[in-house]
Structure formats: C-alpha cells, structure tokens
Design a protein around this motif. Structure first.
Motif, PDB file in Angstrom:
ATOM      1  N   ALA A  21       0.833  -1.212   0.000  1.00 34.31           N
ATOM      2  CA  ALA A  21       0.000   0.000   0.000  1.00 34.31           C
ATOM      3  C   ALA A  21       0.862   1.255   0.000  1.00 34.31           C
ATOM      4  CB  ALA A  21      -0.929  -0.001   1.211  1.00 34.31           C
ATOM      5  N   ILE A  22       1.932   1.240   0.784  1.00 29.71           N
ATOM      6  CA  ILE A  22       2.852   2.386   0.797  1.00 29.71           C
ATOM      7  C   ILE A  22       3.438   2.600  -0.591  1.00 29.71           C
ATOM      8  CG2 ILE A  22       5.094   3.179   1.643  1.00 29.71           C
ATOM      9  CD1 ILE A  22       4.399   1.876   4.332  1.00 29.71           C
ATOM     10  N   ALA A  23       3.850   1.499  -1.228  1.00 29.63           N
ATOM     11  CA  ALA A  23       4.441   1.606  -2.567  1.00 29.63           C
ATOM     12  C   ALA A  23       3.428   2.151  -3.576  1.00 29.63           C
ATOM     13  CB  ALA A  23       4.945   0.228  -3.013  1.00 29.63           C
ATOM     14  N   TRP A  24       2.193   1.658  -3.502  1.00 30.16           N
ATOM     15  CA  TRP A  24       1.158   2.095  -4.452  1.00 30.16           C
ATOM     16  C   TRP A  24       0.788   3.561  -4.223  1.00 30.16           C
ATOM     17  CZ3 TRP A  24      -4.630   0.233  -4.399  1.00 30.16           C
ATOM     18  CH2 TRP A  24      -5.274   0.733  -5.538  1.00 30.16           C
ATOM     19  N   ILE A  25       0.528   3.908  -2.966  1.00 31.26           N
ATOM     20  CA  ILE A  25       0.138   5.282  -2.652  1.00 31.26           C
ATOM     21  C   ILE A  25       1.261   6.250  -3.005  1.00 31.26           C
ATOM     22  CG2 ILE A  25      -0.444   6.865  -0.774  1.00 31.26           C
ATOM     23  CD1 ILE A  25      -1.810   4.400   0.580  1.00 31.26           C
ATOM     24  N   HIS A  49       3.860   0.329 -13.690  1.00 27.62           N
ATOM     25  CA  HIS A  49       3.479   0.487 -12.280  1.00 27.62           C
ATOM     26  C   HIS A  49       2.094  -0.129 -12.078  1.00 27.62           C
ATOM     27  CE1 HIS A  49       6.784   3.160 -11.022  1.00 27.62           C
ATOM     28  NE2 HIS A  49       6.768   3.549 -12.298  1.00 27.62           N
ATOM     29  N   LYS A  50       2.063  -1.387 -11.719  1.00 26.13           N
ATOM     30  CA  LYS A  50       0.782  -2.077 -11.542  1.00 26.13           C
ATOM     31  C   LYS A  50       0.782  -3.052 -10.377  1.00 26.13           C
ATOM     32  CE  LYS A  50       2.030  -5.512 -15.080  1.00 26.13           C
ATOM     33  NZ  LYS A  50       1.602  -6.188 -16.336  1.00 26.13           N
ATOM     34  N   TRP A  51       1.928  -3.690 -10.131  1.00 23.90           N
ATOM     35  CA  TRP A  51       1.928  -4.750  -9.117  1.00 23.90           C
ATOM     36  C   TRP A  51       1.721  -4.215  -7.711  1.00 23.90           C
ATOM     37  CZ3 TRP A  51       0.826  -9.342 -10.510  1.00 23.90           C
ATOM     38  CH2 TRP A  51       1.157  -9.791 -11.785  1.00 23.90           C
ATOM     39  N   GLN A  52       2.090  -2.956  -7.465  1.00 25.38           N
ATOM     40  CA  GLN A  52       1.802  -2.377  -6.147  1.00 25.38           C
ATOM     41  C   GLN A  52       0.305  -2.404  -5.872  1.00 25.38           C
ATOM     42  OE1 GLN A  52       3.344  -0.825  -8.775  1.00 25.38           O
ATOM     43  NE2 GLN A  52       4.774   0.761  -8.043  1.00 25.38           N
ATOM     44  N   SER A  53      -0.471  -2.023  -6.885  1.00 26.40           N
ATOM     45  CA  SER A  53      -1.925  -2.008  -6.743  1.00 26.40           C
ATOM     46  C   SER A  53      -2.472  -3.419  -6.585  1.00 26.40           C
ATOM     47  CB  SER A  53      -2.552  -1.338  -7.977  1.00 26.40           C
ATOM     48  OG  SER A  53      -3.950  -1.558  -8.009  1.00 26.40           O
ATOM     49  N   TYR A  54      -2.022  -4.325  -7.445  1.00 26.26           N
ATOM     50  CA  TYR A  54      -2.553  -5.684  -7.412  1.00 26.26           C
ATOM     51  C   TYR A  54      -2.313  -6.346  -6.058  1.00 26.26           C
ATOM     52  CZ  TYR A  54      -2.691  -5.214 -12.532  1.00 26.26           C
ATOM     53  OH  TYR A  54      -2.948  -4.798 -13.808  1.00 26.26           O
ATOM     54  N   SER A  84      -3.500  -8.784  -0.898  1.00 25.72           N
ATOM     55  CA  SER A  84      -3.172  -8.952   0.525  1.00 25.72           C
ATOM     56  C   SER A  84      -4.305  -8.445   1.408  1.00 25.72           C
ATOM     57  CB  SER A  84      -1.858  -8.228   0.866  1.00 25.72           C
ATOM     58  OG  SER A  84      -1.942  -6.841   0.545  1.00 25.72           O
ATOM     59  N   GLY A  85      -4.967  -7.364   0.973  1.00 22.01           N
ATOM     60  CA  GLY A  85      -6.103  -6.855   1.742  1.00 22.01           C
ATOM     61  C   GLY A  85      -7.259  -7.838   1.762  1.00 22.01           C
ATOM     62  N   PHE A  86      -7.510  -8.483   0.629  1.00 24.91           N
ATOM     63  CA  PHE A  86      -8.593  -9.461   0.580  1.00 24.91           C
ATOM     64  C   PHE A  86      -8.268 -10.680   1.435  1.00 24.91           C
ATOM     65  CE2 PHE A  86     -10.853 -13.092  -1.264  1.00 24.91           C
ATOM     66  CZ  PHE A  86     -12.156 -12.630  -1.139  1.00 24.91           C
ATOM     67  N   VAL A 123      -7.073   0.189 -11.999  1.00 23.21           N
ATOM     68  CA  VAL A 123      -5.751  -0.176 -12.511  1.00 23.21           C
ATOM     69  C   VAL A 123      -5.834  -1.439 -13.370  1.00 23.21           C
ATOM     70  CG1 VAL A 123      -3.392  -0.833 -11.881  1.00 23.21           C
ATOM     71  CG2 VAL A 123      -4.612   0.886 -10.531  1.00 23.21           C
ATOM     72  N   PHE A 124      -6.510  -2.468 -12.854  1.00 22.78           N
ATOM     73  CA  PHE A 124      -6.521  -3.785 -13.507  1.00 22.78           C
ATOM     74  C   PHE A 124      -7.377  -3.821 -14.768  1.00 22.78           C
ATOM     75  CE2 PHE A 124      -8.063  -8.176 -13.984  1.00 22.78           C
ATOM     76  CZ  PHE A 124      -6.853  -8.852 -14.034  1.00 22.78           C
TER      77      PHE A 124
END
Length: 402
Positions: free
Chosen positions: A23-27, A82-87, A92-94, A192-193
């Motif tokens: 999440a830190i990486a994505w944000i 830049h996509k895997w941060q979001s995925y 992990s949240g789910f 994103v996806f």
C-alpha cells in the motif's frame, strides 16, 4: 507440535505487513505521478515532441522528466509498468478480510443487534457488495466520461454514502467501516486492472505495430487515476478505523465515514492545486478542520430514534424486571450518577446503571461483563450469584432472539 493459534497469528501478521508495504508503494507512486503530471511545464516547444517536462533533484542527482500526451514516436527499449503495487495491495487486503472477518465472522463481522445473519450470508453480502461497487462505479464513469468530472464525483459520493449506510445496517460497526474501505479500494484496484493497464497495453501494441495510438485511451486512464488520487486518503482512514471505537462504534458511524470522503477531497484539492501552480487554497484546511470537528462531535452524539428502538427491544424481553433488580443490587452502587461505593467519585467509564433505560442502553456490556464472564463486579465485591448471571444471559439472548 507448533501452536496452531500462534502460527495463524503470525500468518495474519505477515499478510498485514505485506499489505502495508504494498500500500505504501502504491500510494507513494500514485501521489508522485499525479504531482508530477500537474507540475509539468507545458508551455515549452520541446524538440522531442513531449507534452511537458520537469526538472527535479533528489538523492544527490538531477532528473529530467518528460511526458508524452499519448505516446512517443517509437516504442522505448525498456518500459517500467506500475501495476503490481496495486494488485498486491488488493490481494493482501482481501486475504486479511478472509483471515480476520470471514474466519472470525462471529466476533468481527456479525452483530445480532444489527442483523441476524448466518456466517455464509454475511460473507456472501460482503463479496457481492465489492463486486457491486465496481460495476456501479464503472458504469458511472462510462456515463459521465465526457461530462464535467465534478458531476461524476458527486454521483460517486452519493453511492459511497449509500454504501456507508448499508454496511452499518448489516455488519458490526468495525466491519462496516472496514468494508467501506475495501469497497473503495476495490474500485481503485479495478481502475488499474480493468482500465488503466489495458488501455496502456493498447497504446503499446499500436506503437509496436507502427500505428498512431488513439488519445482516448490516455484520457480515460487519466480520469481513473485522478479518482484514485482523491479516494486514497479516505481509504487509509477507513482501514485504520478498526483501531478506534469512537469512529466505528458511534451511532453515526455511517455519517462519519461519509464525511471522511469530503476530507479526502479538501486535502487533495490543496495539494493538487499547489502542484499545478494554481495557488494555495488555504480555505481547504479550514474546511478540513471543520469537517473533522463535526466527526469528533458525531462520535459521541446519540441517535435518539435508534436508541429508543434498542431500549424498547431489551425492556420488552422476558426477564427484564428480574435483571433490572439484579443490576440495581449488584452494580448500581458504583455505576451511578453519584456512586455510593467508598472511594468512587464517578461511575467507571461514565456508565450509569440506575434506570431501566440505562440497563437497556448498556445491555450488551452487562451481558458480556457480568453474564458470560465474571469481569464484573470486580473481584465479585457485591457477591453476584451464578443464578443471577444466568438470568442476565437468558434475558439478553431472549432480547436478540439467540
């Protein structure tokens, strides 16, 4: 053999850590690219044909960054996606949602006082709501793609307010706010996806085939990326809210959650305006402070209609009169407006148990503290009997129908 409970706790810890890291990486990347895009100098005739450029300094060196409005003339040799941060933030949240709220549904997801649900029903509602959120949001975006984006954001806000109210009508307060965060994060990851990355792949494919990419794909991706930017801060608040009962356990928790989205807009509006060199709208900080003050007030404000319904429900349950007498004899010497127990100047935690309304209002606390456990009275100083505890349990379960 290793303690399975301890192993499960460490698995949850590891997944939570992964969730925070991704999440830190994505944000971080999301905030950076939005700030970069807004700050680009677009008033220069660049030989490269780029739409804008920016010079930045960091880590002891200078960076010269250029952005092409649609795509460069040819495909670069190496392209970073830049996509895997979001995925992985969503994945992990789910997994955490499953580990904590699905496997622990009895404790964290279902509240019989809110709605009587079987575990499978609660999980089905949770999953369906996440899918519903993406479908509704995606249709709104398609409907308003060429309209004023403020109209779209207002429409999205109406959906979020509706979902905030819905979640508080079916789940525990803790799960309601967490689910609203998951609902919003699913929209963001879906952007994103399903939209941003596929659109960028179309542009890449056109470049590799020697075709000129259609500008519409970049326009749509920019729209979704901007939405993610404004939704990020509310999602962080909602994900942290399960540590703060004043946020999730309030009678007005759905209003609090709704106001948090407005705070996200006011905060991001200041930063985005600043990055775009269009001034510093300091009024946004005053608006944010006022909204937060409203949230603080709502966290302790009563809901008379709901409170009256709860009081009636418990007051009309079998065994109420007996339990009221028990509580008056065993609890109210401390839990009173003016405690008579030596050394007490006010009721512990401010909870008074003198009237029938008091008992109905704090029924769950009495049930947990003095019925199913021996936490109260402390050290059983008022000599509550086992049959009295059994009467409390029977009355509470009669009231909730369990």
């Amino acid at each position: 053999m290793y303690d399975l409970a301890a192993l499960g706790a460490w698995i949850e810890f590891a997944v939570r850590w992964l969730h925070v890291i991704t999440a830190i990486a994505w944000i971080g990347s999301s905030f950076y690219f939005i700030a970069l895009d807004l700050g680009l100098h677009r008033d220069r005739n660049l030989a490269s044909g780029a739409d804008g450029e920016e010079w930045q300094v960091h880590g002891g060196g200078f960076y010269h960054i250029q952005k092409y409005l649609v795509a460069p003339a040819g495909m670069p040799d190496r392209l970073i996606w830049h996509k895997w941060q979001s995925y992985w933030t969503w994945i992990s949240g789910f997994i955490l949602l499953v580990l904590v709220y699905y496997l622990g549904a009895e404790f964290y997801l279902i509240d019989p006082n809110v709605m009587e649900l079987a575990t499978w029903q609660a999980i089905a509602l949770s999953l369906a709501s996440l899918g519903f959120g993406w479908m509704v949001y995606n249709q709104l975006c398609k409907l308003f793609v060429d309209a004023d984006q403020t109209v779209l954001m207002v429409a999205l806000f109406v959906v979020l307010v509706g979902m905030a109210w819905f979640y508080t009508q079916v789940f525990t307060g803790r799960a309601a706010l967490l689910h609203l965060g998951a609902f919003t994060a699913t929209i963001m990851s879906g952007n994103v996806f399903f939209i941003i990355i596929p659109n960028q792949k179309i542009v890449v494919a056109d470049l590799m085939a020697g075709r000129t990419p259609d500008a519409k794909y970049g326009k749509i991706a920019k729209q979704r990326s901007t939405h993610n930017n404004y939704l990020t801060l509310p999602v962080i608040f909602l994900m942290l809210s399960n540590h703060y009962p004043l946020a999730f356990a309030s009678e007005w928790n759905w209003v609090i959650a709704s106001l948090v989205f407005l705070m996200g807009v006011t905060i991001r509006h200041w930063f985005n305006t600043h990055h775009a060199r269009k001034g510093n709208p300091h009024w946004t900080w005053a608006a944010t402070a006022l909204i937060f003050i409203a949230i603080v007030w709502l966290s302790v404000a009563p809901n008379p209609q709901r409170e009256a319904a709860i009081v009636t429900r418990f007051a009309e349950a079998d065994g109420f009169e007996q339990v009221h007498d028990i509580v008056l004899g065993r609890c109210s010497m401390c839990h009173a407006a003016e405690p008579v127990w030596n050394g007490l100047l006010w009721a512990p935690k401010g909870i008074a148990l003198e009237t029938q309304g008091d008992l109905s209002r704090y029924a769950r606390a009495v049930y947990l503290q003095a019925g199913v456990s021996h936490a109260m009275p402390p050290a059983n100083l008022s000599y509550m009997e086992e049959d009295e505890r059994a009467a409390i349990v029977a009355w509470y379960r009669n009231a909730i129908g369990g």
